[in-house]
Enzyme design. Sequence first.
Site, mmCIF file in Angstrom:
data_model
loop_
_atom_site.group_PDB
_atom_site.id
_atom_site.type_symbol
_atom_site.label_atom_id
_atom_site.label_comp_id
_atom_site.label_asym_id
_atom_site.label_seq_id
_atom_site.Cartn_x
_atom_site.Cartn_y
_atom_site.Cartn_z
ATOM 1 N N GLY A 190 0.803 -1.226 0.000
ATOM 2 C CA GLY A 190 0.000 0.000 0.000
ATOM 3 C C GLY A 190 0.829 1.266 0.000
ATOM 4 O O GLY A 190 1.622 1.475 0.897
ATOM 5 N N SER A 191 0.664 2.133 -0.987
ATOM 6 C CA SER A 191 1.536 3.294 -1.097
ATOM 7 C C SER A 191 1.091 4.201 -2.244
ATOM 8 O O SER A 191 -0.034 4.108 -2.717
ATOM 9 C CB SER A 191 2.973 2.820 -1.312
ATOM 10 O OG SER A 191 2.997 1.756 -2.233
ATOM 11 N N ARG A 192 2.034 5.051 -2.732
ATOM 12 C CA ARG A 192 1.688 6.015 -3.761
ATOM 13 C C ARG A 192 2.904 6.337 -4.629
ATOM 14 O O ARG A 192 4.037 6.289 -4.159
ATOM 15 C CB ARG A 192 1.180 7.305 -3.104
ATOM 16 C CG ARG A 192 0.511 8.261 -4.060
ATOM 17 C CD ARG A 192 -0.080 9.418 -3.299
ATOM 18 N NE ARG A 192 0.744 10.601 -3.352
ATOM 19 C CZ ARG A 192 0.622 11.645 -2.538
ATOM 20 N NH1 ARG A 192 -0.285 11.625 -1.578
ATOM 21 N NH2 ARG A 192 1.397 12.690 -2.657
#
Length: 235
Positions: A190-192
């Site tokens: 989970g990240s960007r």
Amino acid sequence: MDSVLKSIRANFVPIHREGYPFIAILAFVTLFLGWLWGPLFWLGLILTAWCVYFFRDPPRVTPIDPDLVISPADGRVSAVGPVVPPPELELGTAPRVRISVFMNVFNCHVNRAPVAGRVQRIAYKPGKFLNAELDKASEDNERNGLVIDSAHGQLGVVQIAGLVARRIVCFTREGQPLAAGERFGLIRFGSRLDVYLPEGAVPLVAEGQTAIAGETVLARFGTASSGAASGVRID
């Protein structure tokens, strides 16, 4: 029989090597839990299957056009607009159009180069682990940035850790050439990804749109009139 086996193999998505240790650990834990109590085996099996799914690394077909900027990540476009790049990238203090792609724990997390070029700089910065959807995550969270020297100028792409992510992996190195769509890194859980566009690039996506790494076109160089239609303005 050979053709049947090839057809079966073609329908299995490859798993990235970064996932092998996690899958092996969960498989062992699953067997141990099943030995302790039967119903726990099924819980472990579900978690193991999710881990296999998380580390999938499907092949992608990247558009062949040097004027395109391709999404570096699977996920949802969470922001499009002018922002000053992180100082460690050394891209100056003038705002650039930033396109952010948020990855949840069900997205493929292999990251791909948005343009062809040479990696001029890699800059890692430790930080917090806030929700990657928050705008301040670009400043406060742990991140790893690449500056790619492309035919249209320098482009920045930043891997940002999220609330669950605790490990940013970068496969490339400074001075290495990258092809558009080539794998350069991975973020676990989970990240960007933020892309800071050079001058002359016109965004072609909107907030809320789904992006596919290595395939979805984020922006194109030229045709400034299209920029007005996108609602993005640089002063």
